[in-house]
Design a protein around this motif. Structure first.
Motif, mmCIF file in Angstrom:
data_model
loop_
_atom_site.group_PDB
_atom_site.id
_atom_site.type_symbol
_atom_site.label_atom_id
_atom_site.label_comp_id
_atom_site.label_asym_id
_atom_site.label_seq_id
_atom_site.Cartn_x
_atom_site.Cartn_y
_atom_site.Cartn_z
ATOM 1 N N GLY A 130 0.819 -1.188 0.000
ATOM 2 C CA GLY A 130 0.000 0.000 0.000
ATOM 3 C C GLY A 130 0.859 1.246 0.000
ATOM 4 N N LEU A 131 0.225 2.340 -0.075
ATOM 5 C CA LEU A 131 0.880 3.642 -0.104
ATOM 6 C C LEU A 131 0.440 4.442 1.115
ATOM 7 N N ALA A 132 1.383 5.020 1.813
ATOM 8 C CA ALA A 132 1.091 5.904 2.940
ATOM 9 C C ALA A 132 1.333 7.329 2.470
ATOM 10 N N VAL A 133 0.348 8.199 2.684
ATOM 11 C CA VAL A 133 0.441 9.587 2.252
ATOM 12 C C VAL A 133 0.426 10.483 3.484
ATOM 13 N N GLY A 134 1.433 11.329 3.585
ATOM 14 C CA GLY A 134 1.480 12.318 4.651
ATOM 15 C C GLY A 134 1.047 13.656 4.083
ATOM 16 N N ALA A 135 0.143 14.326 4.769
ATOM 17 C CA ALA A 135 -0.340 15.628 4.321
ATOM 18 C C ALA A 135 -0.081 16.652 5.413
ATOM 19 N N ASP A 136 0.417 17.818 5.023
ATOM 20 C CA ASP A 136 0.697 18.877 5.991
ATOM 21 C C ASP A 136 0.710 20.207 5.254
ATOM 22 N N ALA A 137 0.363 21.264 5.957
ATOM 23 C CA ALA A 137 0.407 22.612 5.376
ATOM 24 C C ALA A 137 1.812 23.197 5.443
ATOM 25 N N ALA B 228 5.657 23.358 4.727
ATOM 26 C CA ALA B 228 6.713 22.872 3.835
ATOM 27 C C ALA B 228 7.881 22.318 4.650
ATOM 28 N N ALA B 229 8.208 22.957 5.765
ATOM 29 C CA ALA B 229 9.324 22.496 6.598
ATOM 30 C C ALA B 229 9.048 21.108 7.174
ATOM 31 N N MET B 230 7.828 20.880 7.639
ATOM 32 C CA MET B 230 7.489 19.566 8.199
ATOM 33 C C MET B 230 7.529 18.485 7.114
ATOM 34 N N LEU B 231 7.046 18.805 5.925
ATOM 35 C CA LEU B 231 7.072 17.839 4.827
ATOM 36 C C LEU B 231 8.500 17.540 4.391
ATOM 37 N N ALA B 232 9.347 18.563 4.350
ATOM 38 C CA ALA B 232 10.746 18.360 3.980
ATOM 39 C C ALA B 232 11.435 17.443 4.994
ATOM 40 N N TYR B 233 11.165 17.663 6.269
ATOM 41 C CA TYR B 233 11.738 16.812 7.316
ATOM 42 C C TYR B 233 11.247 15.375 7.146
ATOM 43 N N ALA B 234 9.950 15.205 6.912
ATOM 44 C CA ALA B 234 9.391 13.859 6.745
ATOM 45 C C ALA B 234 10.030 13.152 5.552
ATOM 46 N N ALA B 235 10.198 13.863 4.454
ATOM 47 C CA ALA B 235 10.789 13.266 3.257
ATOM 48 C C ALA B 235 12.252 12.879 3.504
ATOM 49 N N ARG B 236 12.981 13.704 4.245
ATOM 50 C CA ARG B 236 14.396 13.420 4.543
ATOM 51 C C ARG B 236 14.558 12.202 5.439
ATOM 52 N N THR B 237 13.632 12.006 6.350
ATOM 53 C CA THR B 237 13.786 10.948 7.346
ATOM 54 C C THR B 237 12.990 9.684 7.037
ATOM 55 N N ALA B 238 12.223 9.690 5.975
ATOM 56 C CA ALA B 238 11.408 8.522 5.612
ATOM 57 C C ALA B 238 12.308 7.343 5.252
ATOM 58 N N THR B 239 11.929 6.167 5.700
ATOM 59 C CA THR B 239 12.697 4.965 5.386
ATOM 60 C C THR B 239 11.910 3.991 4.508
ATOM 61 N N ALA B 240 10.610 4.124 4.476
ATOM 62 C CA ALA B 240 9.787 3.222 3.674
ATOM 63 C C ALA B 240 9.658 3.768 2.243
ATOM 64 N N PRO B 241 9.771 2.901 1.250
ATOM 65 C CA PRO B 241 9.679 3.363 -0.138
ATOM 66 C C PRO B 241 8.248 3.702 -0.575
ATOM 67 N N ASN B 242 7.277 3.247 0.163
ATOM 68 C CA ASN B 242 5.878 3.436 -0.242
ATOM 69 C C ASN B 242 5.229 4.624 0.476
ATOM 70 N N THR B 243 5.932 5.755 0.509
ATOM 71 C CA THR B 243 5.392 6.955 1.138
ATOM 72 C C THR B 243 5.405 8.111 0.161
#
Length: 140
Positions: free
Chosen positions: A1-8, A10-25
């Protein structure tokens, strides 16, 4: 499946993208009150520690329910006040919003809102100033 993170944020999304370990995000910058997803897109939605911070939390809840698929589950963790609906709750909310930006919910407010959206299996647990609420959208 795909996990989608949503946030208003940009800084929080950038942090999430940098620290994500799962390929399905995937990450999407958006306002929770106007989610950019088709109706019934998600099998599960969780919103932990954020709903009470949204400018329009009940509109965001409408959107959460809109994008939840039949049979899907929603889980919410939000700040709450041990007050019933009424003048005291409204005044306390106004003061807290001005001081902290938070808009806590009355004990039955979120469970009732989910029931009004025709969600079932509504469960609520309270711990201190927090409330966990879960529900299921009926299968089609």
């Amino acid at each position: 499946g795909l996990a989608v993170g949503a946030d208003a944020s940009a800084a929080m999304l950038a942090y999430a993208a940098r620290t994500a370990t799962a390929p399905n995000t995937a990450y999407v910058r958006c306002d929770a009150a106007t989610l950019p997803f088709r109706p019934e897109s998600f099998d599960a939605i969780c919103c932990f520690g954020a709903l009470h911070l949204f400018a329009q939390p009940l509109q965001a809840l409408d959107e959460i329910v809109r994008v939840l698929a039949p049979g899907g589950r929603v889980a919410l963790l939000a700040a709450r006040l041990d007050l019933e609906e009424g003048r005291r709750l409204r005044i306390t909310r106004r003061v807290l919003r001005a001081l902290t930006g938070a808009r806590p919910f009355a004990r039955e407010e979120l469970p009732q809102a989910l029931r009004e959206h025709c969600l079932g299996e509504v469960e609520a647990q309270v711990a201190g100033g927090a409330q966990f609420v879960a529900a299921r959208r009926p299968a089609a």
